[in-house]
Write a protein that holds these residues in place. Structure first.
Motif, PDB file in Angstrom:
ATOM      1  N   GLY A 137       0.821  -1.206   0.000  1.00  0.00           N
ATOM      2  CA  GLY A 137       0.000   0.000   0.000  1.00  0.00           C
ATOM      3  C   GLY A 137       0.851   1.251   0.000  1.00  0.00           C
ATOM      4  O   GLY A 137       2.079   1.201   0.080  1.00  0.00           O
ATOM      5  N   THR A 138       0.176   2.389  -0.040  1.00  0.00           N
ATOM      6  CA  THR A 138       0.886   3.666  -0.064  1.00  0.00           C
ATOM      7  C   THR A 138       1.354   4.043   1.335  1.00  0.00           C
ATOM      8  O   THR A 138       0.819   3.560   2.334  1.00  0.00           O
ATOM      9  CB  THR A 138      -0.020   4.782  -0.608  1.00  0.00           C
ATOM     10  N   VAL A 139       2.329   4.931   1.370  1.00  0.00           N
ATOM     11  CA  VAL A 139       2.849   5.398   2.658  1.00  0.00           C
ATOM     12  C   VAL A 139       1.742   6.080   3.464  1.00  0.00           C
ATOM     13  O   VAL A 139       1.589   5.830   4.663  1.00  0.00           O
ATOM     14  CB  VAL A 139       4.046   6.354   2.444  1.00  0.00           C
ATOM     15  N   SER A 140       0.954   6.924   2.811  1.00  0.00           N
ATOM     16  CA  SER A 140      -0.106   7.635   3.536  1.00  0.00           C
ATOM     17  C   SER A 140      -1.183   6.679   4.047  1.00  0.00           C
ATOM     18  O   SER A 140      -1.682   6.839   5.161  1.00  0.00           O
ATOM     19  CB  SER A 140      -0.718   8.739   2.670  1.00  0.00           C
ATOM     20  N   ALA A 141      -1.534   5.686   3.249  1.00  0.00           N
ATOM     21  CA  ALA A 141      -2.531   4.699   3.696  1.00  0.00           C
ATOM     22  C   ALA A 141      -1.995   3.893   4.871  1.00  0.00           C
ATOM     23  O   ALA A 141      -2.717   3.595   5.829  1.00  0.00           O
ATOM     24  CB  ALA A 141      -2.921   3.767   2.549  1.00  0.00           C
ATOM     25  N   ASN A 142      -0.700   3.543   4.835  1.00  0.00           N
ATOM     26  CA  ASN A 142      -0.112   2.782   5.932  1.00  0.00           C
ATOM     27  C   ASN A 142       0.033   3.623   7.196  1.00  0.00           C
ATOM     28  O   ASN A 142      -0.102   3.107   8.298  1.00  0.00           O
ATOM     29  CB  ASN A 142       1.230   2.191   5.503  1.00  0.00           C
ATOM     30  N   ASP A 143       0.291   4.925   7.027  1.00  0.00           N
ATOM     31  CA  ASP A 143       0.304   5.809   8.195  1.00  0.00           C
ATOM     32  C   ASP A 143      -1.052   5.795   8.896  1.00  0.00           C
ATOM     33  O   ASP A 143      -1.140   5.677  10.116  1.00  0.00           O
ATOM     34  CB  ASP A 143       0.663   7.240   7.787  1.00  0.00           C
ATOM     35  N   ALA A 144      -2.115   5.915   8.088  1.00  0.00           N
ATOM     36  CA  ALA A 144      -3.467   5.925   8.656  1.00  0.00           C
ATOM     37  C   ALA A 144      -3.807   4.585   9.297  1.00  0.00           C
ATOM     38  O   ALA A 144      -4.376   4.536  10.394  1.00  0.00           O
ATOM     39  CB  ALA A 144      -4.484   6.282   7.570  1.00  0.00           C
ATOM     40  N   ARG A 172       3.317   4.469  13.231  1.00  0.00           N
ATOM     41  CA  ARG A 172       4.616   4.612  12.564  1.00  0.00           C
ATOM     42  C   ARG A 172       4.565   4.151  11.118  1.00  0.00           C
ATOM     43  O   ARG A 172       5.573   4.150  10.423  1.00  0.00           O
ATOM     44  CB  ARG A 172       5.676   3.798  13.315  1.00  0.00           C
ATOM     45  N   GLY A 173       3.391   3.714  10.664  1.00  0.00           N
ATOM     46  CA  GLY A 173       3.274   3.276   9.282  1.00  0.00           C
ATOM     47  C   GLY A 173       4.208   2.126   8.982  1.00  0.00           C
ATOM     48  O   GLY A 173       4.356   1.202   9.762  1.00  0.00           O
ATOM     49  N   GLU A 174       4.874   2.228   7.833  1.00  0.00           N
ATOM     50  CA  GLU A 174       5.798   1.169   7.408  1.00  0.00           C
ATOM     51  C   GLU A 174       7.253   1.523   7.714  1.00  0.00           C
ATOM     52  O   GLU A 174       8.169   0.852   7.266  1.00  0.00           O
ATOM     53  CB  GLU A 174       5.626   0.910   5.901  1.00  0.00           C
ATOM     54  N   ARG A 175       7.485   2.576   8.493  1.00  0.00           N
ATOM     55  CA  ARG A 175       8.821   3.125   8.720  1.00  0.00           C
ATOM     56  C   ARG A 175       9.742   2.264   9.579  1.00  0.00           C
ATOM     57  O   ARG A 175      10.958   2.370   9.470  1.00  0.00           O
ATOM     58  CB  ARG A 175       8.720   4.507   9.375  1.00  0.00           C
TER      59      ARG A 175
END
Length: 198
Positions: A137-144, A172-175
Motif C-alpha cells: 500500500g501507499t505510505v499515507s494509507a499505511n500511516d493511517a 509509525r506506518g511502514e517506517r
C-alpha cells in the motif's frame, strides 16, 4: 537479589565525602532483558568503559580513575535503600493484525488477557501503543492504518477500565519494520502494535 536482576540498564553514581574514599563511584548494574549496555566514565587521565555488570569506576577527588568490580551483595548492602527507588524497566509486548485491518490475529487475541493483567500490576500505569504496517500500500494509507491499529488497542485498554490520560496511541506506518522487506511485500510480523507498559 531477584529484584536487582530485574532492573533495566541502570548506572548508579554515588558521591562519597570521606577523604579516603573516591569522590564519585559509578556502578553498572545488570539488565533484566538479557541485553548488554555500557557507560563511559571520564576523568582527568582519560576514560574507562564499564561494559559488564557490577564493573565499577572510582573517580578520585583529583579526577583519577580506577576500574574495579563490585559484588552484587555488596551493592545491595551499601545501596539497597537507594536502589529500591529505581522504577522497574518498561515491559514491551507485540500484537499482530490481519492483513489491511485493525483486527488482531487469533494468536494475538489469546495474548491480550495476559498483557492486560501485566499492565494492571505496573506501578506507573503509563502505556504507549505504537502501530505498524507492512509495506503493502501507499505510505499515507499505511500511516493511517498504523494509527488505526494503535487506537484500536488503546480502546481495548480503555474498555478494561484503564485511565485514558495514561495511554498514548501513535502510528509509525511502514517506517520501522520488524522484518525489512522490499516495497509491496506482505510480511505478517510487520503488521503489529508494540505495547510498552511503564
Amino acid at each position: 537479589m531477584k529484584k536487582l536482576m530485574q532492573w533495566g540498564c541502570v548506572c548508579v553514581t554515588l558521591v562519597v565525602l570521606s577523604a579516603c574514599a573516591p569522590s564519585t563511584r559509578v556502578i553498572l548494574l545488570p539488565q533484566g532483558s538479557n541485553t548488554t549496555s555500557a557507560v563511559d566514565v571520564k576523568g582527568t587521565g582519560g576514560t574507562v568503559r564499564l561494559a559488564a555488570p557490577y564493573q565499577t569506576a572510582n573517580v578520585s577527588q583529583k579526577g583519577q580513575l580506577e576500574l574495579t568490580n563490585t559484588d552484587p551483595l555488596v551493592v545491595m548492602e551499601r545501596y539497597g535503600s537507594l536502589l529500591t527507588k529505581i522504577p522497574d524497566a518498561a515491559e514491551q509486548f507485540v500484537l499482530n493484525f490481519e492483513t489491511g485491518s485493525s483486527d488482531l490475529t487469533a494468536e494475538s487475541q489469546t495474548l491480550l488477557p495476559s498483557i492486560l493483567t501485566r499492565a494492571r500490576t505496573r506501578q506507573g500505569g503509563e502505556i504507549i501503543v505504537i502501530g505498524h504496517t507492512d509495506r503493502v500500500g501507499t505510505v499515507s494509507a499505511n500511516d493511517a492504518l498504523s494509527l488505526q491499529r494503535a487506537k484500536a488497542i488503546r480502546q481495548l485498554f480503555l474498555d478494561q477500565g484503564f485511565r485514558p490520560d495514561l495511554i498514548d496511541a501513535v502510528g509509525r506506518g511502514e517506517r520501522s519494520p520488524l522484518v525489512p522487506t522490499a516495497d509491496e511485500v506482505a510480511e505478517p510480523k510487520n503488521r503489529r502494535a508494540e505495547v510498552v507498559v511503564q
